[in-house]
Design an enzyme around this catalytic site. Sequence first.
Site, PDB file in Angstrom:
ATOM      1  N   GLY A  17      97.830  21.784  50.074  1.00 40.74           N
ATOM      2  CA  GLY A  17      98.279  23.150  49.816  1.00 40.74           C
ATOM      3  C   GLY A  17      97.141  24.151  49.760  1.00 40.74           C
ATOM      4  CB  SER A 522      48.817  -0.690  73.234  1.00 46.08           C
ATOM      5  OG  SER A 522      47.879  -0.761  74.288  1.00 46.08           O
TER       6      SER A 522
END
Lengths: 607, 301
Positions: A17, A522
């Site tokens: 509501g 890496s």
Amino acid sequence: MLQPIIRLVTCGSVDDGKSTLIGRLLVETDSVPHDTVAAARNIRRTGSTVVAGEVDFSLLTDGLEAEREQGITIDVAYRSMSLLNGRRLIIADAPGHEQYTRNMAVAASRADVALVLVDASRGIRTQTLRHLTICSLMGVSRVAVVVNKLDAAGYSQSVYDGIVSELLVAANRLGINDYQAIPVSALAGDNVVVRSTNMPWYTGPTLLEYIQSWSKPEELLTKPHMGVQLIARAENFRGVSGTILNGTFVVGDEVVVLPSRRRAVISEIITYDGKLERAGDSEAVTLVLEPEVDATRGDSIELASNFTPPADRFNANIVWLGETKLVHSRSYLLISGSTQVPAIVSKIKYKFEIATGDHEVAEELSMNEIGVIEIATDAPIALTPYAEQRNTGCFILVDRSTLNTVAAGMVNHVLRRSENITEHKYEIDALARASQKSQRAKVIWLTGLSGSGKSTIANELEKTLFASGMHCYVLDGDNLRMGINKDLGFTRADRAENVRRVAEIAHLMSDAGLIVIVALVSPFASDRDSARDIFEQGRFAEVWVKTPLEICAERDPKGLYKKAADGTLPNLSGVGQEYEPPTKAELVLNGTELVSENVRKIIEELL
Amino acid sequence: MKSSSEILKALENESIEILRETAAAFRKPVLLYSIGKDSAVLLHLAMKAFHPAPIPFPVLHIDTTWKFKEMISFRGEMAKKYNLNLLVHTNQDGVSQGVTPFNTGASEYTRVMKTVALRQALDANAFDAAIGGSRRDEERSRAKERIFSVRESGHRWDPRNQRPELWRTYNPKITNEQSMRVFPLSDWTELDIWSYILEHDVPVNPLYFAKERPVVFRGEQMIMVDDDRFPLINGEKPVMKQIRFRTLGCYPLTAAVESNATTVTEIVEEVMNVKLSERATRLIDGEKEDSMEKKKTEGYF
């Protein structure tokens, strides 16, 4: 001091509501044009149960065509109304459906007061907890919990009391201190604007009274801040324009410009309507600084005696708003006020389930998810903890290709690593140190599979350079793992940290004027790129020692490939873990050629 | 009760912040000037925002050639007063096709002479941000619009896919295809506008003040006969009425209200008492429910 404007966010679904409640609030404070009210008396949406001739309050707030078809609110709608004490209320009506968490975050971000709807017959539901959590997360200072539809529950005190005790538990968990449960019937009008005669047992404020008595806590107004929006220039005039937040500046105040920390005194506060002696929270002014220190758009100005040290790493709460997921370690644009700086989410610590508050490990965040992250910015920025100062502790993240706003962030704290640290500039620099050795500082970064020949090449290169009188040093991945990196393993995260440390060491050594030769597998491109990023242009050269995997496995100088084949070494690059081939290498060497030939190439092309 | 000075000050501060942000963050912004009361306040705020420097962007008026005469003369006065870099654009294609509010339906007329004209002017000048005086209280689809509202290619507004806007942190970034509409008066109400005009003595168009003017009645609406292009229907005679306008647009499409309000103070009182929505006097908006949202998705302000 009472703020003239109060901002309200409303949370709840159509079923609770909500539209009716807001409609009622607007009509009873005479905030809706009379022809609009008349239209709401005559128009009915499909399935409406509102009695003919009565106002369908819900029609006053739902806007867009698409939404009215669905009978739900899909985007935030803003409405102004005059409060009965002369203040102004700006309502941000947030949609209640679960998938629209992002819109609720938008509506709550500026709200001072939240209105959370609870259907008396259903009590506190998961959705209510979600609403309360978002209000708490977004820092809404006061929460009105409207227990609606009490008319349908016979205006029962025990129903109301039951909900109040449930609410107490939730509010405690979420740290909501200023809240009030108000028993209401939006349909019948009880306790919205007019005090109900149906519930004499309730003696607390009506909804309107509770909302309009809010004021900003004074302790939030003790640390004046101005984000510089633009530089105002006119004949013989230069000032910095922006809006003051969180406190008051007075002419004569000693201030610092952040992040540079240059000091100056406010000599004038300029507005079109005249000069001011002082200017406070939310005032848009132009400051004249004496001396005229360098300040640009995106800088901020705070008191020299009470300023936020700029930092570049933060722990923050984040609401993900984007359709594409949060990608860890991707670069976004961080915007806070007028400050823009590239930033990377370096870690997703966890996400949390908004209804329960439970933490859950997360690799990514999707739209409408809330998490805790660590974020690193490219440049220092003065952000405060959000819980202390909302306007200077918030940021948004922008996707760098679509340019859409994809996240709302709220700083929890600065990460200790960067706090209170400023770089001190020394007068002897890398160039001077290298010149003294009659060489140029350089980092030769050899990447490649284990057994590709990196260490062999590094060794020969160092010998050759040493013999010709150069000052150099080899950083070997395996050797460093015996000392400074001995706490690291071979997971993706550990490899990233390994590369970061080696890059920082190489940076120090090259700053000392040395030629640094790095021999490190890496394997990940992003790690190598991060390494490259810390060096000035031309200082760093990536060299790919490219040797076919079969040859590396055949050489197997450390017996690693054999272990991988036995299954005792799961993370070997190129076997159990990926090796991402370089795409930006300055030089690619054929690892099956003579070592002396490869050394000659490096010296000729890179040194 | 008129809006308090404190509320007006707070609204003013926020609008100035938005104007400054637009001027600083965009390559080539422009301020859309409609000659109405909201534009009047917007100009006044722009002058304040950059003081003591001049307004740093040009001002654009989309002239349909059917504006009230008093609007055009007022436009010239304001350009002089504020030292504006004023640009005026008319859709010449529409003019040569003979599109007028009398021979073309209101929606189509508005599309050609206003929406298309606006798109032409923005494109021709490569403006990347257009500042407008729209307010969220004007109309329901406006109530949902962001302050910094992204327009896709063709100036299309996509109301279902708006960019989230949080705190006072605005995202001014746009792609090459996109542009931005900026609404510094989003949170203002009609009463705020008039209260501000009163408090700050902002110059507004004389058409807002009640005066005897020639009108004809069309249905329930009173239309002012502003020049001899107005086609009178068999034997119809304009009558003099004490009228004023609540909003200003093209004179054949803007209905007058009967009023005795000849000062800003009287207008403020009238606005507080007459509880009709402002755009009720715009003929086009009433054509069909939600027509504003449709116009906006096509690029209208």
